[in-house]
Design an enzyme around this catalytic site. Structure first.
Site, PDB file in Angstrom:
ATOM      1  N   ASP A   9      62.297   6.948 -47.257  1.00  0.00           N
ATOM      2  CA  ASP A   9      61.750   5.784 -47.756  1.00  0.00           C
ATOM      3  C   ASP A   9      62.882   5.889 -49.074  1.00  0.00           C
ATOM      4  OD1 ASP A   9      60.445   3.484 -48.432  1.00  0.00           O
ATOM      5  OD2 ASP A   9      59.808   4.508 -50.381  1.00  0.00           O
ATOM      6  N   SER A  10      63.270   3.987 -49.708  1.00  0.00           N
ATOM      7  CA  SER A  10      64.279   4.613 -50.538  1.00  0.00           C
ATOM      8  C   SER A  10      63.339   4.973 -52.110  1.00  0.00           C
ATOM      9  CB  SER A  10      64.267   2.848 -51.303  1.00  0.00           C
ATOM     10  OG  SER A  10      62.666   2.206 -51.508  1.00  0.00           O
ATOM     11  N   TYR A  41      66.373  -0.116 -53.252  1.00  0.00           N
ATOM     12  CA  TYR A  41      67.461  -0.444 -52.063  1.00  0.00           C
ATOM     13  C   TYR A  41      67.595  -2.446 -51.989  1.00  0.00           C
ATOM     14  CZ  TYR A  41      68.020   3.697 -49.812  1.00  0.00           C
ATOM     15  OH  TYR A  41      68.082   4.829 -49.144  1.00  0.00           O
ATOM     16  N   GLY A  42      65.862  -2.662 -52.542  1.00  0.00           N
ATOM     17  CA  GLY A  42      65.882  -4.682 -52.200  1.00  0.00           C
ATOM     18  C   GLY A  42      67.543  -4.912 -53.249  1.00  0.00           C
ATOM     19  N   CYS A  72      60.450   2.021 -45.505  1.00  0.00           N
ATOM     20  CA  CYS A  72      60.884   0.824 -46.108  1.00  0.00           C
ATOM     21  C   CYS A  72      61.063  -0.197 -45.406  1.00  0.00           C
ATOM     22  CB  CYS A  72      62.439   1.466 -46.642  1.00  0.00           C
ATOM     23  SG  CYS A  72      63.447   0.474 -47.714  1.00  0.00           S
ATOM     24  N   ASN A  73      60.643  -1.330 -45.970  1.00  0.00           N
ATOM     25  CA  ASN A  73      60.733  -2.604 -45.314  1.00  0.00           C
ATOM     26  C   ASN A  73      62.183  -2.947 -45.570  1.00  0.00           C
ATOM     27  OD1 ASN A  73      57.688  -4.166 -44.774  1.00  0.00           O
ATOM     28  ND2 ASN A  73      57.435  -2.790 -46.766  1.00  0.00           N
ATOM     29  N   THR A  74      62.961  -3.096 -46.305  1.00  0.00           N
ATOM     30  CA  THR A  74      64.174  -3.299 -46.645  1.00  0.00           C
ATOM     31  C   THR A  74      65.343  -2.685 -46.116  1.00  0.00           C
ATOM     32  OG1 THR A  74      63.910  -3.682 -49.161  1.00  0.00           O
ATOM     33  CG2 THR A  74      65.842  -3.369 -48.098  1.00  0.00           C
ATOM     34  N   GLU A 151      57.928   2.829 -58.761  1.00  0.00           N
ATOM     35  CA  GLU A 151      58.945   4.048 -58.887  1.00  0.00           C
ATOM     36  C   GLU A 151      59.163   5.148 -60.396  1.00  0.00           C
ATOM     37  OE1 GLU A 151      61.436   5.756 -57.118  1.00  0.00           O
ATOM     38  OE2 GLU A 151      59.817   4.651 -55.457  1.00  0.00           O
ATOM     39  N   CYS A 183      56.696  -4.287 -48.967  1.00  0.00           N
ATOM     40  CA  CYS A 183      56.990  -3.692 -49.592  1.00  0.00           C
ATOM     41  C   CYS A 183      56.265  -2.135 -49.844  1.00  0.00           C
ATOM     42  CB  CYS A 183      57.872  -4.288 -50.629  1.00  0.00           C
ATOM     43  SG  CYS A 183      58.286  -2.361 -51.640  1.00  0.00           S
ATOM     44  N   THR A 184      56.349  -0.800 -48.834  1.00  0.00           N
ATOM     45  CA  THR A 184      55.123   0.058 -48.794  1.00  0.00           C
ATOM     46  C   THR A 184      55.054   0.512 -50.029  1.00  0.00           C
ATOM     47  OG1 THR A 184      56.784   1.597 -48.710  1.00  0.00           O
ATOM     48  CG2 THR A 184      55.467   0.917 -46.969  1.00  0.00           C
ATOM     49  N   HIS A 185      55.599   0.034 -51.559  1.00  0.00           N
ATOM     50  CA  HIS A 185      55.399   0.329 -52.872  1.00  0.00           C
ATOM     51  C   HIS A 185      54.601   0.080 -53.166  1.00  0.00           C
ATOM     52  CE1 HIS A 185      59.775   2.368 -53.093  1.00  0.00           C
ATOM     53  NE2 HIS A 185      58.952   2.979 -54.044  1.00  0.00           N
TER      54      HIS A 185
END
Length: 269
Positions: A9-10, A41-42, A72-74, A151, A183-185
């Site tokens: 992931d980012s 990353y977005g 990570c979706n992006t 983050e 977004c996995t966040h």
């Protein structure tokens, strides 16, 4: 030697997938890499995200994983096909599982999607949803403040409600009956998002569906772990490890011993 499932992931967002993976498949070993030095990353270009994803996969391959999960979706939106061409093991993203879960849960055929600028700009969720259900209506909204907020480890504090309300304001009142957390966040902010959207909107986290798909792929390939041994997971980050360690232990409820190792990322430009 027990082969692991490599998850990348980012930053810390992919831990939401890891948590569900550990719940559903407790015998499977996980190797996780969070690119905390270059998160989020977005806002980055698709070229940058593809390069970063390649670098991380090249690093993870040394551990001989049996599967790679781009949590990570992006990165899923812009890099998954590139990675699939580079490796010989299964590569799973989080967009298709999330889209399928939304199709399963929507009653009205009107779905909302929130994500990073990169994910929303790619229209990856809209394409995935319409591939399954061409007549579905999709409202998409970028929420660039949310992933950096997570983050920084600020979830669970008073200011989370304010930043979530600010981010979701354009979707309030839209006739959606489920909202994809693209977004996995975002599952770190599940409670304030639920409060803002109200009880009539079902929140869709791709983590559950992704873990189920991992299980299905491993089962059909006869790669499920059956040794009965307790797995020893490994967690890596590219940035300062102290906050990464704290967030990881907090989210996973001290289920595992964590020793983050800082990876010095190669210079790109």
């Amino acid at each position: 030697m027990q082969q692991a499932i490599a998850v990348l992931d980012s930053g810390v967002g992919g831990l939401t997938v890891v948590k569900e993976l550990m719940r559903q498949l407790p015998q499977e070993k996980v190797i996780y890499f969070g690119d905390t030095a270059r998160s989020p990353y977005g806002p980055r270009s698709a070229v940058e995200v593809r390069i970063f994803t390649r670098q991380i996969v090249d690093y993870l391959i040394q551990f001989n994983p049996k599967m790679i999960v781009i949590a990570c979706n992006t990165a899923t939106a812009v890099a998954i096909e590139d990675i699939r061409e580079r490796v010989s093991i299964p590569v799973l993203g989080v967009i298709s599982p999330g889209a399928r879960a939304a199709i399963k849960h929507t009653r009205t055929g009107v779905v909302g999607v929130i994500g990073t600028e990169g994910t929303i700009k790619s229209k990856a969720y809209e394409h995935a949803l319409k591939l399954i259900s061409p007549n579905i209506q999709v409202y998409s909204e970028p929420c660039p403040l949310l992933a950096p907020f997570v983050e920084k480890g600020l979830f669970g504090r008073e200011q989370e409600q304010e930043i979530v309300e600010q981010s979701l304001q354009p979707l309030i009142g839209k006739p959606i009956d489920c909202l994809i957390l693209g977004c996995t966040h975002y599952p770190f902010l599940m409670e304030p998002i639920s409060r803002v959207m109200g009880p009539d909107v079902t929140l869709i986290s791709s983590a559950d569906e992704t873990a189920r798909e991992i299980s299905t792929i491993l089962y059909h390939r006869d790669r499920m772990e059956t040794s009965g041994k307790l797995p020893i997971h490994q967690f890596f980050c590219s940035g300062e490890p102290t906050l990464f360690k704290r967030i990881t232990e907090s989210w996973l409820k001290d289920q595992i011993a964590i020793t983050p190792v800082v990876w010095q990322v190669p210079t790109i430009f």
